[in-house]
Design a protein around this motif. Structure first.
Motif, PDB file in Angstrom:
ATOM      1  N   ILE A  61      60.312  68.113  46.911  1.00  0.00           N
ATOM      2  CA  ILE A  61      59.015  68.675  47.319  1.00  0.00           C
ATOM      3  C   ILE A  61      59.215  69.692  48.439  1.00  0.00           C
ATOM      4  CG2 ILE A  61      56.733  68.183  48.265  1.00  0.00           C
ATOM      5  CD1 ILE A  61      56.971  65.384  46.980  1.00  0.00           C
ATOM      6  N   LEU A  62      60.091  69.390  49.388  1.00  0.00           N
ATOM      7  CA  LEU A  62      60.346  70.342  50.475  1.00  0.00           C
ATOM      8  C   LEU A  62      60.916  71.658  49.944  1.00  0.00           C
ATOM      9  CD1 LEU A  62      61.710  68.003  53.279  1.00  0.00           C
ATOM     10  CD2 LEU A  62      59.577  69.317  53.307  1.00  0.00           C
ATOM     11  N   ALA A  63      61.753  71.583  48.925  1.00  0.00           N
ATOM     12  CA  ALA A  63      62.288  72.805  48.317  1.00  0.00           C
ATOM     13  C   ALA A  63      61.152  73.624  47.698  1.00  0.00           C
ATOM     14  CB  ALA A  63      63.336  72.470  47.267  1.00  0.00           C
ATOM     15  N   LEU A  64      60.207  72.947  47.069  1.00  0.00           N
ATOM     16  CA  LEU A  64      59.056  73.649  46.491  1.00  0.00           C
ATOM     17  C   LEU A  64      58.161  74.235  47.577  1.00  0.00           C
ATOM     18  CD1 LEU A  64      58.154  71.150  43.632  1.00  0.00           C
ATOM     19  CD2 LEU A  64      59.183  73.429  43.383  1.00  0.00           C
ATOM     20  N   THR A  65      57.967  73.496  48.661  1.00  0.00           N
ATOM     21  CA  THR A  65      57.128  74.028  49.741  1.00  0.00           C
ATOM     22  C   THR A  65      57.754  75.278  50.347  1.00  0.00           C
ATOM     23  OG1 THR A  65      58.075  72.593  51.449  1.00  0.00           O
ATOM     24  CG2 THR A  65      56.115  71.773  50.315  1.00  0.00           C
ATOM     25  N   ALA A  66      59.074  75.299  50.433  1.00  0.00           N
ATOM     26  CA  ALA A  66      59.759  76.481  50.964  1.00  0.00           C
ATOM     27  C   ALA A  66      59.511  77.688  50.063  1.00  0.00           C
ATOM     28  CB  ALA A  66      61.256  76.211  51.103  1.00  0.00           C
ATOM     29  N   GLN A  67      59.509  77.473  48.761  1.00  0.00           N
ATOM     30  CA  GLN A  67      59.218  78.575  47.834  1.00  0.00           C
ATOM     31  C   GLN A  67      57.798  79.077  48.013  1.00  0.00           C
ATOM     32  OE1 GLN A  67      60.087  77.726  43.741  1.00  0.00           O
ATOM     33  NE2 GLN A  67      62.084  76.863  44.234  1.00  0.00           N
ATOM     34  N   VAL A  68      56.851  78.149  48.148  1.00  0.00           N
ATOM     35  CA  VAL A  68      55.448  78.533  48.322  1.00  0.00           C
ATOM     36  C   VAL A  68      55.272  79.326  49.610  1.00  0.00           C
ATOM     37  CG1 VAL A  68      53.113  77.636  48.733  1.00  0.00           C
ATOM     38  CG2 VAL A  68      54.538  76.622  46.952  1.00  0.00           C
ATOM     39  N   GLU A  69      55.935  78.911  50.666  1.00  0.00           N
ATOM     40  CA  GLU A  69      55.805  79.593  51.952  1.00  0.00           C
ATOM     41  C   GLU A  69      56.390  81.001  51.925  1.00  0.00           C
ATOM     42  OE1 GLU A  69      57.572  76.737  54.583  1.00  0.00           O
ATOM     43  OE2 GLU A  69      55.681  75.690  54.877  1.00  0.00           O
ATOM     44  N   ARG A  70      57.395  81.236  51.096  1.00  0.00           N
ATOM     45  CA  ARG A  70      58.021  82.558  51.013  1.00  0.00           C
ATOM     46  C   ARG A  70      57.211  83.553  50.188  1.00  0.00           C
ATOM     47  NH1 ARG A  70      62.760  79.520  50.215  1.00  0.00           N
ATOM     48  NH2 ARG A  70      62.665  79.895  47.994  1.00  0.00           N
ATOM     49  N   MET A  71      56.359  83.052  49.323  1.00  0.00           N
ATOM     50  CA  MET A  71      55.652  83.934  48.398  1.00  0.00           C
ATOM     51  C   MET A  71      54.156  83.958  48.725  1.00  0.00           C
ATOM     52  SD  MET A  71      57.606  82.461  45.068  1.00  0.00           S
ATOM     53  CE  MET A  71      57.355  83.795  43.922  1.00  0.00           C
ATOM     54  N   THR A  72      53.532  85.090  48.516  1.00  0.00           N
ATOM     55  CA  THR A  72      52.099  85.182  48.765  1.00  0.00           C
ATOM     56  C   THR A  72      51.310  84.656  47.571  1.00  0.00           C
ATOM     57  OG1 THR A  72      52.044  87.427  47.920  1.00  0.00           O
ATOM     58  CG2 THR A  72      52.362  87.166  50.292  1.00  0.00           C
ATOM     59  N   HIS A  73      50.116  84.204  47.853  1.00  0.00           N
ATOM     60  CA  HIS A  73      49.177  83.735  46.823  1.00  0.00           C
ATOM     61  C   HIS A  73      49.747  82.641  45.943  1.00  0.00           C
ATOM     62  CE1 HIS A  73      46.715  87.053  48.122  1.00  0.00           C
ATOM     63  NE2 HIS A  73      47.695  87.891  47.835  1.00  0.00           N
ATOM     64  N   ARG A  74      50.448  81.710  46.553  1.00  0.00           N
ATOM     65  CA  ARG A  74      51.016  80.577  45.832  1.00  0.00           C
ATOM     66  C   ARG A  74      50.487  79.273  46.428  1.00  0.00           C
ATOM     67  NH1 ARG A  74      52.283  83.926  42.425  1.00  0.00           N
ATOM     68  NH2 ARG A  74      54.389  84.655  42.072  1.00  0.00           N
ATOM     69  N   SER A  75      50.476  78.245  45.610  1.00  0.00           N
ATOM     70  CA  SER A  75      50.082  76.907  46.042  1.00  0.00           C
ATOM     71  C   SER A  75      51.058  75.903  45.457  1.00  0.00           C
ATOM     72  CB  SER A  75      48.678  76.563  45.527  1.00  0.00           C
ATOM     73  OG  SER A  75      47.731  77.455  46.057  1.00  0.00           O
ATOM     74  N   LEU A  76      51.136  74.760  46.093  1.00  0.00           N
ATOM     75  CA  LEU A  76      51.922  73.652  45.590  1.00  0.00           C
ATOM     76  C   LEU A  76      50.969  72.738  44.839  1.00  0.00           C
ATOM     77  CD1 LEU A  76      54.574  71.957  45.515  1.00  0.00           C
ATOM     78  CD2 LEU A  76      53.741  70.851  47.588  1.00  0.00           C
ATOM     79  N   VAL A  77      51.270  72.438  43.594  1.00  0.00           N
ATOM     80  CA  VAL A  77      50.409  71.577  42.779  1.00  0.00           C
ATOM     81  C   VAL A  77      51.208  70.347  42.395  1.00  0.00           C
ATOM     82  CG1 VAL A  77      49.047  71.364  40.667  1.00  0.00           C
ATOM     83  CG2 VAL A  77      49.170  73.569  41.855  1.00  0.00           C
ATOM     84  N   LEU A  78      50.687  69.176  42.741  1.00  0.00           N
ATOM     85  CA  LEU A  78      51.246  67.912  42.271  1.00  0.00           C
ATOM     86  C   LEU A  78      50.299  67.434  41.199  1.00  0.00           C
ATOM     87  CD1 LEU A  78      52.218  66.179  45.636  1.00  0.00           C
ATOM     88  CD2 LEU A  78      53.650  67.576  44.149  1.00  0.00           C
ATOM     89  N   ASN A  79      50.819  67.289  39.980  1.00  0.00           N
ATOM     90  CA  ASN A  79      49.919  66.863  38.916  1.00  0.00           C
ATOM     91  C   ASN A  79      50.183  65.425  38.525  1.00  0.00           C
ATOM     92  OD1 ASN A  79      52.059  66.911  37.065  1.00  0.00           O
ATOM     93  ND2 ASN A  79      51.694  69.038  36.574  1.00  0.00           N
ATOM     94  N   ASP A  80      49.271  64.895  37.742  1.00  0.00           N
ATOM     95  CA  ASP A  80      49.286  63.470  37.405  1.00  0.00           C
ATOM     96  C   ASP A  80      50.303  63.118  36.330  1.00  0.00           C
ATOM     97  OD1 ASP A  80      47.834  64.875  35.482  1.00  0.00           O
ATOM     98  OD2 ASP A  80      46.585  63.150  35.005  1.00  0.00           O
ATOM     99  N   ASP A  81      51.098  64.053  35.899  1.00  0.00           N
ATOM    100  CA  ASP A  81      52.068  63.776  34.842  1.00  0.00           C
ATOM    101  C   ASP A  81      53.214  62.962  35.358  1.00  0.00           C
ATOM    102  OD1 ASP A  81      50.376  65.270  33.417  1.00  0.00           O
ATOM    103  OD2 ASP A  81      51.737  66.925  33.030  1.00  0.00           O
TER     104      ASP A  81
END
Length: 81
Positions: A61-81
């Protein structure tokens, strides 16, 4: 996503963590860049003393948050799958 994320979210809920503790297990949960400022320290705190599987989930999850923080207009989505 890592199979231990659900366990991690339950543990966060038991510790009354305001972001990860309120992930909806039956629906998508979306975190914007501003919310990541609270989510990231929660994840780091949960990583300390976690079982190996949960620690792996935190790092994913931290790796994904780092990607979101580097890019504009992005969000982190955790889905129910």
């Amino acid at each position: 996503m890592h199979p231990s994320i659900a366990d991690l979210c339950r543990r966060a809920a038991s510790q009354n963590l305001p972001m990860l503790g309120y992930v909806d297990p039956c629906d998508d949960t979306v975190f914007n860049r501003s919310q990541l400022r609270v989510l990231t320290p929660e994840l780091q705190a949960l990583a300390n003393g976690s079982a190996v599987e949960e620690a792996e989930a935190v790092h994913e999850i931290l790796a994904l948050t780092a990607q979101v923080e580097r890019m504009t207009h992005r969000s982190l989505v955790l889905n129910d799958d």
